[in-house]
Enzyme design. Structure first.
Site, PDB file in Angstrom:
ATOM      1  N   HIS A 104     -16.770  57.916  31.860  1.00 34.68           N
ATOM      2  CA  HIS A 104     -17.149  57.362  30.564  1.00 34.68           C
ATOM      3  C   HIS A 104     -16.260  56.160  30.250  1.00 34.68           C
ATOM      4  O   HIS A 104     -15.240  55.936  30.907  1.00 34.68           O
ATOM      5  CB  HIS A 104     -17.008  58.420  29.444  1.00 34.68           C
ATOM      6  CG  HIS A 104     -15.610  58.926  29.291  1.00 34.68           C
ATOM      7  ND1 HIS A 104     -15.179  60.122  29.799  1.00 34.68           N
ATOM      8  CD2 HIS A 104     -14.531  58.364  28.697  1.00 34.68           C
ATOM      9  CE1 HIS A 104     -13.894  60.281  29.531  1.00 34.68           C
ATOM     10  NE2 HIS A 104     -13.476  59.217  28.861  1.00 34.68           N
TER      11      HIS A 104
HETATM   12  C1  T46 Z   1     -10.585  60.293  28.486  1.00 31.86           C
HETATM   13  C2  T46 Z   1     -10.093  60.951  29.709  1.00 31.86           C
HETATM   14  C3  T46 Z   1      -8.845  60.321  30.278  1.00 31.86           C
HETATM   15  C4  T46 Z   1     -12.288  67.759  22.536  1.00 31.86           C
HETATM   16  O1  T46 Z   1     -12.919  68.592  21.855  1.00 31.86           O
HETATM   17  N1  T46 Z   1     -11.224  67.101  21.984  1.00 31.86           N
HETATM   18  C5  T46 Z   1     -10.492  66.193  22.702  1.00 31.86           C
HETATM   19  O2  T46 Z   1      -9.525  65.615  22.159  1.00 31.86           O
HETATM   20  C6  T46 Z   1     -10.867  65.910  24.057  1.00 31.86           C
HETATM   21  C7  T46 Z   1     -10.094  64.888  24.887  1.00 31.86           C
HETATM   22  C8  T46 Z   1     -11.925  66.587  24.592  1.00 31.86           C
HETATM   23  N2  T46 Z   1     -12.617  67.506  23.827  1.00 31.86           N
HETATM   24  C9  T46 Z   1     -13.728  68.251  24.463  1.00 31.86           C
HETATM   25  C10 T46 Z   1     -14.940  67.420  24.843  1.00 31.86           C
HETATM   26  C11 T46 Z   1     -15.495  68.197  26.026  1.00 31.86           C
HETATM   27  O3  T46 Z   1     -16.315  69.245  25.543  1.00 31.86           O
HETATM   28  O4  T46 Z   1     -13.229  68.820  25.660  1.00 31.86           O
HETATM   29  C12 T46 Z   1     -14.245  68.828  26.645  1.00 31.86           C
HETATM   30  C13 T46 Z   1     -13.785  68.105  27.913  1.00 31.86           C
HETATM   31  O5  T46 Z   1     -13.720  66.692  27.631  1.00 31.86           O
HETATM   32  P1  T46 Z   1     -14.204  65.586  28.675  1.00 31.86           P
HETATM   33  O6  T46 Z   1     -15.289  66.130  29.506  1.00 31.86           O
HETATM   34  O7  T46 Z   1     -14.476  64.331  27.909  1.00 31.86           O
HETATM   35  O8  T46 Z   1     -12.886  65.443  29.576  1.00 31.86           O
HETATM   36  P2  T46 Z   1     -12.531  64.297  30.639  1.00 31.86           P
HETATM   37  O9  T46 Z   1     -11.370  64.806  31.405  1.00 31.86           O
HETATM   38  O10 T46 Z   1     -13.733  63.861  31.372  1.00 31.86           O
HETATM   39  O11 T46 Z   1     -12.069  63.040  29.721  1.00 31.86           O
HETATM   40  C14 T46 Z   1     -10.890  63.112  28.957  1.00 31.86           C
HETATM   41  C15 T46 Z   1     -11.133  62.559  27.546  1.00 31.86           C
HETATM   42  O12 T46 Z   1     -12.241  63.247  26.923  1.00 31.86           O
HETATM   43  C16 T46 Z   1     -11.432  61.085  27.565  1.00 31.86           C
HETATM   44  O13 T46 Z   1     -11.378  60.553  26.242  1.00 31.86           O
HETATM   45  O14 T46 Z   1     -10.442  59.084  28.324  1.00 31.86           O
HETATM   46  O15 T46 Z   1      -9.858  62.360  29.566  1.00 31.86           O
END
Ligand code: T46
Length: 134
Positions: free
Chosen positions: A49
């Protein structure tokens, strides 16, 4: 693409090492949120993303991982392994994290609260969003 790696304050002696950073002094934004990624299974890739407005620093405080940065013009792969260094990831940068070592803990300092509407999670939408940016 300008890659910003920030070396944080590090105090090292024979007893070990300590790194510290202070809000708005060592990073150019106010930290509203901290999260960390760990226990990533071998071969998994995360991220996929870009953010519209969020500023972040990624710090690998244990182990190592790689980060692909893509600004819709250039792609760069970085390896993170030094707990005293932070990789800046600003708005408009598609990023993917991969090659996590099993002891990797990736700490992230973010300029804002979690807001799903700040994410662009579709690569074609990202390319469309970035048209005219370069
Ligand atoms: C990024 C990279 C480096 C939340 O509810 N609160 C939060 O603060 C975050 C970061 C995530 N979430 C939830 C959203 C999803 O349901 O946790 C779940 C996993 O998040 P995501 O799939 O977006 O995780 P990554 O590792 O793909 O991305 C993360 C961050 O979301 C993103 O902002 O820049 O790490």
């Amino acid at each position: 693409m300008e890659i910003v790696i920030k070396k944080f304050n590090e105090r090292k002696n024979e007893t070990g090492a300590l790194t510290f950073l202070e809000d708005e002094r060592d990073i150019p934004f106010s930290i509203k949120r901290i999260y960390y990624i760990y226990d990533v299974a071998a071969g998994e890739r995360r991220g996929f993303h870009a953010h519209k407005t969020l500023h972040q620093y990624l710090i690998c405080i244990s182990g190592s991982c790689k980060v692909l940065l893509d600004n819709a013009k250039e792609k760069i792969d970085m390896q993170l392994y030094d707990p005293s260094e932070g990789l800046y990831v600003g708005p408009g940068v598609w990023h993917e994290m991969y090659d996590f070592s099993n002891d990797c803990v990736l700490l992230v300092l973010a300029s804002d609260y979690y807001n799903e509407s700040d994410y662009i999670r579709n690569y074609n939408d990202f390319i469309e969003y970035m048209k005219g940016a370069h």
